[in-house]
Design a protein around this motif. Structure first.
Motif, PDB file in Angstrom:
ATOM      1  N   GLU A 277      10.334  -3.238   4.302  1.00 13.79           N
ATOM      2  CA  GLU A 277       9.300  -2.202   4.351  1.00 13.79           C
ATOM      3  C   GLU A 277       8.803  -2.035   5.785  1.00 13.79           C
ATOM      4  O   GLU A 277       8.174  -2.933   6.353  1.00 13.79           O
ATOM      5  CB  GLU A 277       8.147  -2.563   3.415  1.00 13.79           C
ATOM      6  CG  GLU A 277       6.977  -1.599   3.480  1.00 13.79           C
ATOM      7  CD  GLU A 277       7.433  -0.147   3.443  1.00 13.79           C
ATOM      8  OE1 GLU A 277       7.108   0.589   4.384  1.00 13.79           O
ATOM      9  OE2 GLU A 277       8.118   0.247   2.469  1.00 13.79           O
TER      10      GLU A 277
ATOM     11  N   TYR B 131       7.516  11.065   8.093  1.00 16.52           N
ATOM     12  CA  TYR B 131       6.900   9.782   7.791  1.00 16.52           C
ATOM     13  C   TYR B 131       7.869   8.637   8.081  1.00 16.52           C
ATOM     14  O   TYR B 131       7.512   7.633   8.705  1.00 16.52           O
ATOM     15  CB  TYR B 131       6.469   9.754   6.320  1.00 16.52           C
ATOM     16  CG  TYR B 131       5.631   8.561   5.936  1.00 16.52           C
ATOM     17  CD1 TYR B 131       4.295   8.479   6.297  1.00 16.52           C
ATOM     18  CD2 TYR B 131       6.174   7.520   5.198  1.00 16.52           C
ATOM     19  CE1 TYR B 131       3.513   7.388   5.934  1.00 16.52           C
ATOM     20  CE2 TYR B 131       5.404   6.419   4.834  1.00 16.52           C
ATOM     21  CZ  TYR B 131       4.074   6.359   5.208  1.00 16.52           C
ATOM     22  OH  TYR B 131       3.319   5.274   4.849  1.00 16.52           O
TER      23      TYR B 131
ATOM     24  N   ILE C  14      10.431   4.687  -6.251  1.00 19.60           N
ATOM     25  CA  ILE C  14      10.991   3.483  -5.629  1.00 19.60           C
ATOM     26  C   ILE C  14      11.558   2.556  -6.697  1.00 19.60           C
ATOM     27  O   ILE C  14      12.657   2.011  -6.552  1.00 19.60           O
ATOM     28  CB  ILE C  14       9.929   2.759  -4.778  1.00 19.60           C
ATOM     29  CG1 ILE C  14       9.611   3.578  -3.529  1.00 19.60           C
ATOM     30  CG2 ILE C  14      10.408   1.366  -4.375  1.00 19.60           C
ATOM     31  CD1 ILE C  14       8.453   3.063  -2.725  1.00 19.60           C
TER      32      ILE C  14
ATOM     33  N   TYR D  83       7.225   6.740   0.362  1.00 17.55           N
ATOM     34  CA  TYR D  83       5.765   6.688   0.347  1.00 17.55           C
ATOM     35  C   TYR D  83       5.133   7.979   0.857  1.00 17.55           C
ATOM     36  O   TYR D  83       3.930   8.184   0.695  1.00 17.55           O
ATOM     37  CB  TYR D  83       5.268   5.508   1.187  1.00 17.55           C
ATOM     38  CG  TYR D  83       5.530   4.165   0.539  1.00 17.55           C
ATOM     39  CD1 TYR D  83       4.872   3.799  -0.628  1.00 17.55           C
ATOM     40  CD2 TYR D  83       6.438   3.271   1.093  1.00 17.55           C
ATOM     41  CE1 TYR D  83       5.110   2.578  -1.228  1.00 17.55           C
ATOM     42  CE2 TYR D  83       6.683   2.042   0.493  1.00 17.55           C
ATOM     43  CZ  TYR D  83       6.018   1.708  -0.666  1.00 17.55           C
ATOM     44  OH  TYR D  83       6.269   0.500  -1.266  1.00 17.55           O
TER      45      TYR D  83
ATOM     46  N   THR E  49      10.638   3.188   2.746  1.00 17.70           N
ATOM     47  CA  THR E  49       9.455   3.747   3.408  1.00 17.70           C
ATOM     48  C   THR E  49       9.285   5.249   3.250  1.00 17.70           C
ATOM     49  O   THR E  49       8.170   5.738   3.017  1.00 17.70           O
ATOM     50  CB  THR E  49       9.479   3.387   4.907  1.00 17.70           C
ATOM     51  OG1 THR E  49       9.628   1.966   5.043  1.00 17.70           O
ATOM     52  CG2 THR E  49       8.210   3.829   5.598  1.00 17.70           C
TER      53      THR E  49
ATOM     54  N   HIS F 299       0.375  12.809   4.271  1.00 14.41           N
ATOM     55  CA  HIS F 299       0.216  11.688   5.175  1.00 14.41           C
ATOM     56  C   HIS F 299      -0.540  12.138   6.411  1.00 14.41           C
ATOM     57  O   HIS F 299      -0.677  13.330   6.680  1.00 14.41           O
ATOM     58  CB  HIS F 299       1.580  11.108   5.571  1.00 14.41           C
ATOM     59  CG  HIS F 299       2.568  12.136   6.010  1.00 14.41           C
ATOM     60  ND1 HIS F 299       2.367  12.948   7.111  1.00 14.41           N
ATOM     61  CD2 HIS F 299       3.765  12.501   5.501  1.00 14.41           C
ATOM     62  CE1 HIS F 299       3.410  13.759   7.261  1.00 14.41           C
ATOM     63  NE2 HIS F 299       4.256  13.512   6.301  1.00 14.41           N
TER      64      HIS F 299
ATOM     65  N   THR G   4       6.471  -0.258   7.193  1.00 17.31           N
ATOM     66  CA  THR G   4       5.040  -0.235   7.506  1.00 17.31           C
ATOM     67  C   THR G   4       4.465  -1.643   7.675  1.00 17.31           C
ATOM     68  O   THR G   4       3.401  -1.815   8.273  1.00 17.31           O
ATOM     69  CB  THR G   4       4.247   0.501   6.409  1.00 17.31           C
ATOM     70  OG1 THR G   4       4.413  -0.177   5.161  1.00 17.31           O
ATOM     71  CG2 THR G   4       4.729   1.935   6.260  1.00 17.31           C
TER      72      THR G   4
ATOM     73  N   LYS H  11       4.746  12.424  -3.491  1.00 19.97           N
ATOM     74  CA  LYS H  11       4.019  12.102  -4.716  1.00 19.97           C
ATOM     75  C   LYS H  11       4.900  11.302  -5.674  1.00 19.97           C
ATOM     76  O   LYS H  11       6.097  11.495  -5.747  1.00 19.97           O
ATOM     77  CB  LYS H  11       3.546  13.380  -5.396  1.00 19.97           C
ATOM     78  CG  LYS H  11       2.459  14.123  -4.627  1.00 19.97           C
ATOM     79  CD  LYS H  11       2.017  15.356  -5.383  1.00 19.97           C
ATOM     80  CE  LYS H  11       0.909  16.087  -4.629  1.00 19.97           C
ATOM     81  NZ  LYS H  11       0.465  17.310  -5.370  1.00 19.97           N
TER      82      LYS H  11
ATOM     83  N   CYS I 287       5.440   8.095  -5.598  1.00 17.59           N
ATOM     84  CA  CYS I 287       6.286   7.194  -4.817  1.00 17.59           C
ATOM     85  C   CYS I 287       6.600   5.881  -5.529  1.00 17.59           C
ATOM     86  O   CYS I 287       7.738   5.412  -5.495  1.00 17.59           O
ATOM     87  CB  CYS I 287       5.653   6.924  -3.455  1.00 17.59           C
ATOM     88  SG  CYS I 287       3.965   6.300  -3.511  1.00 17.59           S
ATOM     89  N   ALA I 288       5.610   5.279  -6.173  1.00 19.79           N
ATOM     90  CA  ALA I 288       5.835   3.962  -6.780  1.00 19.79           C
ATOM     91  C   ALA I 288       6.913   4.023  -7.854  1.00 19.79           C
ATOM     92  O   ALA I 288       7.812   3.168  -7.908  1.00 19.79           O
ATOM     93  CB  ALA I 288       4.530   3.425  -7.370  1.00 19.79           C
TER      94      ALA I 288
ATOM     95  N   GLY J 279      12.962  10.859   1.014  1.00 17.17           N
ATOM     96  CA  GLY J 279      11.529  11.094   0.942  1.00 17.17           C
ATOM     97  C   GLY J 279      11.102  12.041   2.035  1.00 17.17           C
ATOM     98  O   GLY J 279      11.652  13.129   2.186  1.00 17.17           O
TER      99      GLY J 279
END
Length: 227
Positions: free
Chosen positions: A73, A104, A49, A40, A37, A147, A75, A43, A45-46, A100
């Motif tokens: 996850e 957040y 991960i 995310y 999490t 965020h 969220t 910048k 992030c995908a 990260g």
């Protein structure tokens, strides 16, 4: 409560041994859940991960030869029934919490309900943090990323009575020089552990031990020294 708070993951043999000691059995016989999490909140992030899960980015973390590993996850949890995810946590041996954005991650740890469960879970499970995943368990966290969170959202959970400053003197993070981290530590009311990527902080029932093949420094505020 068993915690292994790392800057960069399981980066050397000493930290690897500390993890096995906390688990009480080989990694190959242990199950794990990975929480991505916090990633995310930054910048790229995908791709980050994917790299952490596949073991192509940074030091070993998810790719350690676990008996089994899943993804949790945070969220998504508020939209799920608890009986779909709480049993997974109760049955796992290790919780891998990635790096990260501290704020957040802290927000979703609380919003998902995981923070309330942690005290009971950590009687059996080992919490393994990486960077922000480590920092949120202490009394100091940082904010960065893009965020939108409620004003005043916490940056840390305060399970451990200290601050943690990772990536000391890292070439990719010039702001994390020892001199800068010492200046920051001097503004805090709790002891600060400044650690490089070859160092981790091991916590067992409140007792703190530094595990390192690199560099680290402990800064204790004046008022704490006088106690």
């Amino acid at each position: 409560m068993k915690l292994l708070l790392t800057a960069a993951g399981i980066s050397n043999a000493s930290i690897h041994k500390a993890l096995v000691d906390l688990l009480g059995k080989p990694i190959a016989e242990s199950s794990a859940l990975f929480i991505p999490t916090a990633i995310y909140g930054i910048k790229g992030c995908a791709e980050i991960i994917r790299g952490v899960i596949c073991g192509t980015l940074g030091d070993p973390f998810c790719e350690l030869g676990w008996k089994s590993i899943g993804i949790l996850e945070l969220t998504a949890l508020p939209s799920m029934k608890e009986d779909l995810w709480v049993p997974m946590l109760q049955e796992t041996d290790a919780l891998l919490v990635g790096g990260g954005d501290c704020q957040y991650l802290c927000y979703w740890m609380q919003r998902s309900g995981l923070t309330k469960l942690l005290p009971s879970l950590l009687d059996k499970m080992v919490y393994i943090g990486l960077s922000a995943g480590s920092m949120i368990m202490t009394r100091f966290g940082t904010t960065y990323g893009n965020h939108t969170l409620p004003a005043g959202s916490d940056k840390c959970l305060g399970f451990v009575d200290c601050a943690l400053h990772p990536h000391m003197n890292h070439e990719q993070f010039p702001q994390n020089s020892l001199a800068n981290q010492e200046k920051l530590a001097a503004t805090l009311a709790v002891p600060s552990y400044m650690i490089d990527d070859q160092t981790a902080v091991k916590v067992v029932d409140g007792k703190i031990e530094v595990v390192s093949e690199g560099e680290w420094k402990l800064y204790v505020p004046e008022e704490r020294r006088q106690r």
